[in-house]
Design a protein around this motif. Structure first.
Motif, PDB file in Angstrom:
ATOM      1  N   ARG A  82       2.991  52.414  31.190  1.00  0.00           N
ATOM      2  CA  ARG A  82       3.280  51.503  30.083  1.00  0.00           C
ATOM      3  C   ARG A  82       4.249  50.389  30.415  1.00  0.00           C
ATOM      4  O   ARG A  82       4.454  49.477  29.609  1.00  0.00           O
ATOM      5  N   LEU A  83       4.856  50.437  31.600  1.00  0.00           N
ATOM      6  CA  LEU A  83       5.998  49.554  31.864  1.00  0.00           C
ATOM      7  C   LEU A  83       5.655  48.073  31.707  1.00  0.00           C
ATOM      8  O   LEU A  83       6.401  47.315  31.058  1.00  0.00           O
ATOM      9  N   ALA A  84       4.524  47.652  32.279  1.00  0.00           N
ATOM     10  CA  ALA A  84       4.183  46.219  32.206  1.00  0.00           C
ATOM     11  C   ALA A  84       4.087  45.779  30.748  1.00  0.00           C
ATOM     12  O   ALA A  84       4.581  44.695  30.380  1.00  0.00           O
ATOM     13  N   GLY A  85       3.492  46.613  29.912  1.00  0.00           N
ATOM     14  CA  GLY A  85       3.374  46.278  28.493  1.00  0.00           C
ATOM     15  C   GLY A  85       4.732  46.222  27.807  1.00  0.00           C
ATOM     16  O   GLY A  85       5.008  45.317  27.017  1.00  0.00           O
ATOM     17  N   TRP A  86       5.575  47.188  28.132  1.00  0.00           N
ATOM     18  CA  TRP A  86       6.915  47.215  27.517  1.00  0.00           C
ATOM     19  C   TRP A  86       7.718  45.966  27.877  1.00  0.00           C
ATOM     20  O   TRP A  86       8.609  45.555  27.119  1.00  0.00           O
ATOM     21  N   LEU A  87       7.429  45.418  29.062  1.00  0.00           N
ATOM     22  CA  LEU A  87       8.237  44.278  29.524  1.00  0.00           C
ATOM     23  C   LEU A  87       7.722  42.940  28.997  1.00  0.00           C
ATOM     24  O   LEU A  87       8.331  41.897  29.223  1.00  0.00           O
ATOM     25  N   GLU A  88       6.589  42.964  28.312  1.00  0.00           N
ATOM     26  CA  GLU A  88       6.070  41.717  27.717  1.00  0.00           C
ATOM     27  C   GLU A  88       7.100  41.152  26.740  1.00  0.00           C
ATOM     28  O   GLU A  88       7.669  41.914  25.939  1.00  0.00           O
ATOM     29  N   PRO A  89       7.342  39.842  26.779  1.00  0.00           N
ATOM     30  CA  PRO A  89       8.247  39.256  25.786  1.00  0.00           C
ATOM     31  C   PRO A  89       7.750  39.571  24.378  1.00  0.00           C
ATOM     32  O   PRO A  89       6.536  39.583  24.120  1.00  0.00           O
ATOM     33  N   GLU A  90       8.656  39.840  23.470  1.00  0.00           N
ATOM     34  CA  GLU A  90       8.270  40.186  22.099  1.00  0.00           C
ATOM     35  C   GLU A  90       8.523  38.991  21.192  1.00  0.00           C
ATOM     36  O   GLU A  90       9.680  38.567  21.025  1.00  0.00           O
ATOM     37  N   PRO A  91       7.473  38.408  20.638  1.00  0.00           N
ATOM     38  CA  PRO A  91       7.669  37.212  19.811  1.00  0.00           C
ATOM     39  C   PRO A  91       8.398  37.533  18.510  1.00  0.00           C
ATOM     40  O   PRO A  91       8.306  38.644  17.990  1.00  0.00           O
ATOM     41  N   ALA A  92       9.125  36.557  18.008  1.00  0.00           N
ATOM     42  CA  ALA A  92       9.818  36.706  16.721  1.00  0.00           C
ATOM     43  C   ALA A  92       9.515  35.470  15.892  1.00  0.00           C
ATOM     44  O   ALA A  92       9.478  34.361  16.434  1.00  0.00           O
ATOM     45  N   PRO A  93       9.271  35.642  14.576  1.00  0.00           N
ATOM     46  CA  PRO A  93       9.004  34.469  13.735  1.00  0.00           C
ATOM     47  C   PRO A  93      10.255  33.596  13.625  1.00  0.00           C
ATOM     48  O   PRO A  93      11.374  34.100  13.706  1.00  0.00           O
ATOM     49  N   VAL A  94      10.045  32.275  13.468  1.00  0.00           N
ATOM     50  CA  VAL A  94      11.209  31.382  13.322  1.00  0.00           C
ATOM     51  C   VAL A  94      11.278  30.881  11.873  1.00  0.00           C
ATOM     52  O   VAL A  94      10.254  30.784  11.191  1.00  0.00           O
ATOM     53  N   PRO A  95      12.470  30.560  11.388  1.00  0.00           N
ATOM     54  CA  PRO A  95      12.584  30.038  10.012  1.00  0.00           C
ATOM     55  C   PRO A  95      11.964  28.644   9.899  1.00  0.00           C
ATOM     56  O   PRO A  95      11.804  27.938  10.905  1.00  0.00           O
ATOM     57  N   ALA A  96      11.631  28.272   8.678  1.00  0.00           N
ATOM     58  CA  ALA A  96      10.936  26.994   8.447  1.00  0.00           C
ATOM     59  C   ALA A  96      11.714  25.817   9.038  1.00  0.00           C
ATOM     60  O   ALA A  96      11.125  24.861   9.569  1.00  0.00           O
ATOM     61  N   ALA A  97      13.052  25.906   8.989  1.00  0.00           N
ATOM     62  CA  ALA A  97      13.858  24.786   9.478  1.00  0.00           C
ATOM     63  C   ALA A  97      13.660  24.557  10.978  1.00  0.00           C
ATOM     64  O   ALA A  97      13.997  23.492  11.493  1.00  0.00           O
ATOM     65  N   LEU A  98      13.113  25.558  11.677  1.00  0.00           N
ATOM     66  CA  LEU A  98      12.902  25.417  13.126  1.00  0.00           C
ATOM     67  C   LEU A  98      11.409  25.294  13.445  1.00  0.00           C
ATOM     68  O   LEU A  98      10.973  25.634  14.545  1.00  0.00           O
ATOM     69  N   ALA A  99      10.629  24.797  12.495  1.00  0.00           N
ATOM     70  CA  ALA A  99       9.187  24.662  12.712  1.00  0.00           C
ATOM     71  C   ALA A  99       8.950  23.893  14.008  1.00  0.00           C
ATOM     72  O   ALA A  99       9.631  22.912  14.302  1.00  0.00           O
ATOM     73  N   GLY A 100       7.998  24.398  14.804  1.00  0.00           N
ATOM     74  CA  GLY A 100       7.720  23.775  16.104  1.00  0.00           C
ATOM     75  C   GLY A 100       8.363  24.537  17.245  1.00  0.00           C
ATOM     76  O   GLY A 100       7.926  24.449  18.391  1.00  0.00           O
TER      77      GLY A 100
END
Ligand code: NAD
Length: 439
Positions: A82-100
């Motif tokens: 599982r290691l390669a999968g665990w090391l994948e960057p984990e995306p996080a949503p950004v607030p509207a003020a940081l759109a883009g």
């Protein structure tokens, strides 16, 4: 390697840090190669390690493989898959003020970490944390326990034959060597052992603001409800309690049950001991020995804490203490004043669940809580009204074999956890990254 003075400890840590800074340990290939080699060490030298475990603790070959060698191999396999999968960057949503912009987290290796292990499972408790430290891409110093000297020597000889010696070092020794190591700056210290030394480790770590994981012990209770099949319960309690002659951090320390259940349970426990180890457990190849004379004397001092239902026999020259069940034990008896960490199982009677919950909550938070009941209401109350590192419903010890569950204590039983993905988290820093286009 010997580290008896702070000068040589400093040299060792500086050398590992320099190797870490080359970036080699970050590489996924380096990590998987180290884990694969560690696996090879365990499979190619399993018998030698089993013999060392027998010399140090009288462990049977079967027990050595099941609880130490194969256990660690499974932990490696789980991680490698599982290691390669665990090391994948984990995306996080950004607030509207940081759109883009985009945000994510990455698992950053910490640097040079220290693993200090105890004597009771001297292969598993040294190498399972090492699996996590390597998977997370760190340089590592491992310090086996001097109280399991044959195993310590075997591991110290074998690890450099298999692992990258620029980034992984074994330091054998006792208090002076550990004290010298603890004076150095590590990026994480992972300690398994007792709470007294845990405090020493944490105080030393505080000087460098080094984070710690403390895997400690305590008195893990087992609650037995009156509605249960006592033969099954007794058989499971005996398997969990007397494994490694009771020298297991998550062993059921004592049993709580009501006065009507106590007598038939005591009888069932005596029968289960005989079924498992025969009429003379000293002759059973499946039954271990006490680690040393000091622990033997301490445990013999606890044998008078109640009425002996079975066991009580002991022999100092062979460091043998029979699997012992005590009934009519007072909550103030010596056996209830410290973690037993040996083959003595006291039965304490309580008037129902309220009193059992109160009894547990009046004491330090245990590493594990076990419950034997068919009642969903009783299970719910035990789960929600008590605090413990983990919970085993119906079966002691086995929760720590589930690699997807975190293993660790709470309060006096420790802080932090590991196994599987949780080991990666423990030995990494989850770094937050915000990526905003320049336009
Ligand atoms: P131990 O005596 O082997 O000590 C553990 C480590 O601490 C050793 O490597 C030892 O060299 C080092 N040490 C001892 N004194 C020191 C000091 N003054 N300064 C620095 N380092 C020192 O093992 P132990 O503590 O007797 O182990 C038994 C305890 O560990 C029990 O309480 C048990 O419940 C607990 N334990 C917890 C787990 C867990 O996973 N939570 C597992 C096993 C054991």
């Amino acid at each position: 390697m010997t580290v008896g003075t702070s000068g040589s400890a400093a040299g060792l840590v500086a050398r590992l840090r320099a190797a870490f800074r080359t970036g080699r340990t970050r590489d996924l290939d380096w990590r998987t190669t180290q884990l694969t080699r560690l696996r090879a060490l365990l499979t190619e030298h399993g018998d030698e390690l089993a013999e060392a475990l027998h010399a140090d603790l009288g462990k049977s070959r079967k027990e050595a493989y099941r609880t130490e060698i194969d256990f660690t191999v499974r932990e490696i396999d789980h991680t490698l898959e599982r290691l390669a999968g665990w090391l994948e960057p984990e995306p996080a949503p950004v607030p509207a003020a940081l759109a883009g912009a985009t945000a994510h987290t990455v698992q950053d290796p910490l640097g040079v970490v220290l693993v200090i292990a105890p004597w009771n499972y001297p292969v598993q408790l040294l190498l399972a944390p090492l699996v996590g430290a390597l998977a997370a891409g760190n340089a590592v110093v491992v310090k086996p326990s001097e109280l399991a000297p044959t195993t310590s020597a075997a591991v110290a000889r074998l690890l450099p034959e298999y692992l990258d010696t620029e980034t992984v070092a074994v330091v054998e020794g006792a208090v002076p060597e550990t004290t010298a190591l603890l004076a150095e700056r590590f990026d994480h210290i992972f300690y398994t052992g007792n709470g007294t030394v845990g405090r020493i480790v944490m105080a030393a770590a505080a000087k460098h603001l080094t984070p710690v994981t403390l895997e400690l012990g305590g008195k893990s209770p087992a609650f037995v409800d009156r509605d249960t099949d006592l033969r099954t319960v007794a058989s499971r309690l005996v398997s969990g309690k007397f494994l490694n002659a009771g020298q297991t951090c998550v062993a059921p320390d004592y049993v709580l049950t009501d006065p009507e259940t106590a007598a038939p349970l005591a009888e069932a426990l005596a029968a289960a001991v005989e079924e498992r180890f025969g009429p003379d457990p000293s002759a059973s190849p499946e039954y271990g020995r006490i680690v040393n004379g000091r622990h033997f004397d301490r445990l013999v001092g606890l044998l008078d804490s109640g009425r002996t239902v079975t066991g009580g026999a002991h022999d100092r020259s062979g460091k043998y203490i029979a699997p012992t069940v005590l009934a009519d034990v007072s909550p103030d008896a010596p056996v209830m004043r410290e973690e037993i960490f040996g083959p003595v199982l006291p039965i304490i009677t309580v008037d129902g669940l309220d009193e059992a919950i109160g009894f547990i909550n009046d004491r330090d938070k245990p590493l594990a809580l076990y419950a034997f009941t068919h009642s969903p209401a009783v299970r719910d109350r035990l789960l929600t009204e008590t605090s413990s590192g983990g919970v085993g419903m119906g079966l002691p010890l086995a929760h720590l074999t589930v690699s997807d569950l975190p293993f660790g204590g709470v309060g006096e039983s420790g802080m932090g956890n590991y196994h599987g993905r949780y080991s990666l988290e423990t030995f990494s820093h989850r770094k937050a990254v915000l990526d905003t286009p320049l336009g």
